[in-house]
Design an enzyme around this catalytic site. Structure first.
Site, mmCIF file in Angstrom:
data_model
loop_
_atom_site.group_PDB
_atom_site.id
_atom_site.type_symbol
_atom_site.label_atom_id
_atom_site.label_comp_id
_atom_site.label_asym_id
_atom_site.label_seq_id
_atom_site.Cartn_x
_atom_site.Cartn_y
_atom_site.Cartn_z
ATOM 1 N N LYS A 192 -8.096 -3.999 -10.925
ATOM 2 C CA LYS A 192 -7.446 -2.789 -11.420
ATOM 3 C C LYS A 192 -8.529 -2.084 -12.327
ATOM 4 C CE LYS A 192 -4.323 0.226 -11.090
ATOM 5 N NZ LYS A 192 -4.054 0.869 -9.688
ATOM 6 N N SER A 393 -2.011 3.154 -5.056
ATOM 7 C CA SER A 393 -1.443 2.931 -6.155
ATOM 8 C C SER A 393 0.042 3.431 -6.072
ATOM 9 C CB SER A 393 -2.074 3.278 -7.602
ATOM 10 O OG SER A 393 -1.994 2.282 -8.646
#
Length: 624
Positions: A192, A393
């Protein structure tokens, strides 16, 4: 006298208000007349003029009236489905003899979107109608479209410069340290990378690995598209050594492109327009290069996409996913939910297609939209997901509600991870000689304390929440894709994937466009895919919104540079603008986000607000 002055100012204000109202009424009436006769001023037959003076997006943002009134340069956004529909209907309509593809001030678009437009251009050519492209300079996105044209024209002072995906990323750790600002980061997922610019001065090995793989996949997809569309182009040879090729042409970038087979003709705009006169005939105006033209806006108005009585509802989740309502171009959860619920209650829908073109955003908003999609499934409607250029996401979170997921090889997806950032200013206050003190009655009193920094309790609390939401995300994916949780954990970790790899990993079901998704939804609803019509579930613009939107409909970008090197020189400014935009999204958005900041996006010239913010920031930095 003072009283008379106030009266006079009041009268002047009333007069100005009346003038403004009269002007709005006049332009409103003019707009209504033009809307009722969309072909006014257009040729009965000729070339469809597709002059894309801006970017191609899934859902154009609403025009800002204040920007229009202030005279600011507004970059026009062209709706992808309108561009595709215009080309496909032009292929079948005998009034259209050719297509003029004017890319002189084209800004760009997502790779999947451009591939879809390329397919529509191919359809026009298969109907034996020439497509003539023109630009002063072709960059990656413009050339991807131009490669599908019958003829590619280039201004004698122009060129073709292909850079490929990738580029530099700003990292703010050093600046934040100098300012005394601490970025308190909470994340779940080793890949991430959205938070890295705030806690590092360079790219982590994990982020580099993921970004290199994604860039390589996107680059190969771009090359494949261009090679198929224009096999005579020596694209690999030209891209591998552009300086050598241009040097061999004595610095003449246009001649270098012609020698490499990248273009067909070198000529200025007048020569390009004379070529169109040869193909479709001259206009009544006695001007050089004045050809019979069918304006794009008139064509789209006369032939809109979709059918209000369609049985396949299509809802769009485009842009950043945010809590509450939002204007077009941003996926406001309450707006999307309202669109779905109104479609279910007011229309005779038999299936639902969810078009996702979003890097994600608020986890709460993503879940709110997913639940609304599940409401449609609870009524027995099949749900098909159609991914655009980016569905990552929070965008993928929404996609888990579908029965079937379509994407394109160029789609950027995955990024199954969660993060949060809280800035604190204890270092800044220390530099300024300021102290902070207070009292507390519970462990959470005054928290999160952004002046002294969040306490250990708050740090642990937010991190636990982030990890909990991440486990929920992984669980949703595991259930939706029928995978073991452990397997999802291996391919999650916030890593971004291209569509081809995502298919191999089982994150999507197959490749296909929005049209393919609508056809699949029709089949699942036991409807004939050939005759089933789609209806778009989105807020219809008000009269004033249509009026302001029409003000940006000229296709002109007043301050956009035409020559290639000027547009290249503007890229750093665009990069800084995006950095400012991303920082604003993080600081003003949801505290915990499922959002892909590292996902590539269209390089856009600065919006006025970004320009102002960026200018103020740079001025302050230099002054400090």
């Amino acid at each position: 006298m003072r009283f008379l002055g106030k009266v006079w100012r009041l009268l002047v204000g009333v007069k100005d208000g009346l003038v403004l109202i009269l002007m709005l009424l006049f332009f409103g009436l003019l707009y209504a007349i033009l809307s009722a006769t969309p072909y006014a001023g257009a040729a009965d037959e000729g070339a469809l003029v597709l002059d894309i003076g801006g970017s191609i997006v899934e859902q154009p943002a609403d025009a800002d009236p204040l920007e229009l009134i202030s005279g600011a340069s507004v970059i026009r956004e062209y709706r992808l489905r309108d561009v595709v529909h215009a080309l496909e209907t032009a292929a079948k309509d005998n009034r259209v003899k050719a297509v003029a593809l004017d890319l002189d001030v084209f800004v760009g678009g997502g790779q999947a979107a451009l591939s879809r437009v390329g397919e529509a251009i191919d359809m026009v050519r298969r109907a034996n109608k020439p497509v003539i492209a023109y630009a002063t300079g072709y960059s990656d996105d413009a050339y991807q479209l131009a490669a599908h044209a019958s003829e590619i024209w280039l201004n004698p002072m122009g060129g073709v410069l292909i850079t490929g995906p990738g580029g530099s990323i700003l990292y703010y750790k050093g600046l934040l340290d100098k300012l005394g600002v601490t970025a308190n980061v909470y994340k779940a997922g080793n890949y991430k990378a959205a938070v890295e610019p705030y806690i590092r001065s360079d790219m982590s090995p994990e982020a580099r690995e993921a970004n290199e793989a994604l860039a390589a996949a996107l680059w190969e997809n771009w090359l494949d598209d261009v090679r198929r569309a224009r096999p005579q182009a020596k694209i690999a040879d030209y891209v591998s050594a552009p300086v050598d090729r241009i040097a061999a042409a004595n610095g003449d970038t246009a001649r270098a492109a012609l020698a490499a087979g990248l273009i067909d003709k070198i000529g200025d705009r007048t020569a390009f327009e004379k070529r169109l006169v040869e193909l479709v005939g001259a206009d009544e105006e006695d001007l050089p290069g004045s050809y019979k033209a069918i304006p794009y806006d008139a064509w789209v108005s006369a032939k809109p996409a979709g059918d209000p009585s369609g049985k396949i509802g299509v809802v769009t989740v485009a842009g950043n996913i945010v809590d509450g309502p939002a204007a077009l171009g941003t996926a406001g959860a309450e707006t999307v939910v309202e669109n779905i619920h109104e479609g279910l209650s007011e229309k005779d829908l038999k299936a639902l297609v969810v078009r996702v073109d979003s890097p994600g955003g608020s986890t709460l908003a993503s879940e709110r939209i997913r639940q609304a999609v599940l409401d449609a499934k609870s009524r027995g409607l099949p749900v098909v997901i159609s991914m655009g250029s980016v569905a990552a996401s929070g965008g993928y979170w929404v996609a888990t509600a579908g029965d079937h997921i379509f994407a394109e090889p160029e789609t950027i997806t995955g990024s199954i991870g969660v993060f949060g950032i809280l800035p604190s200013f204890e270092g800044t206050l220390e530099k300024l000689g300021l102290g902070v003190d207070g009292v507390a009655t519970t462990p959470l009193t005054g928290e999160p304390d952004l002046l002294r920094g969040p306490s250990d309790n708050v740090d642990r609390l937010i991190q636990l929440s982030v990890e909990s939401i991440y486990r929920r995300f992984v669980g949703l994916v595991a259930e939706a894709r029928d995978m073991p949780v452990e397997r999802v954990g291996e391919i999650a970790e916030g890593r971004v994937w291209d569509g081809g790899t995502a298919r191999q990993l089982g994150l999507i079901d197959g490749f296909g466009s929005l049209d393919d998704a609508i056809a699949e939804a029709a089949r699942r609803a036991k409807l004939d895919p050939e005759t089933a019509e789609a209806v778009w579930l989105e807020k219809q613009p008000t009269f004033l919104e249509r009026l302001f939107s029409s003000a940006t409909g000229s296709g002109e970008v007043a301050v956009a540079p035409r020559d290639l090197f000027s547009r290249f020189a503007a890229k750093p400014e665009w990069m800084l603008a995006r950095a400012v935009h991303d920082a604003r999204q993080i600081l003003t958005g949801s505290a915990i986000q499922a959002r892909c900041l590292e996902c590539p996006s269209t390089a856009m010239p600065l919006a006025p607000r970004e320009k102002a913010t960026l200018g103020a920031w740079l001025t302050g930095l230099v002054a400090g």
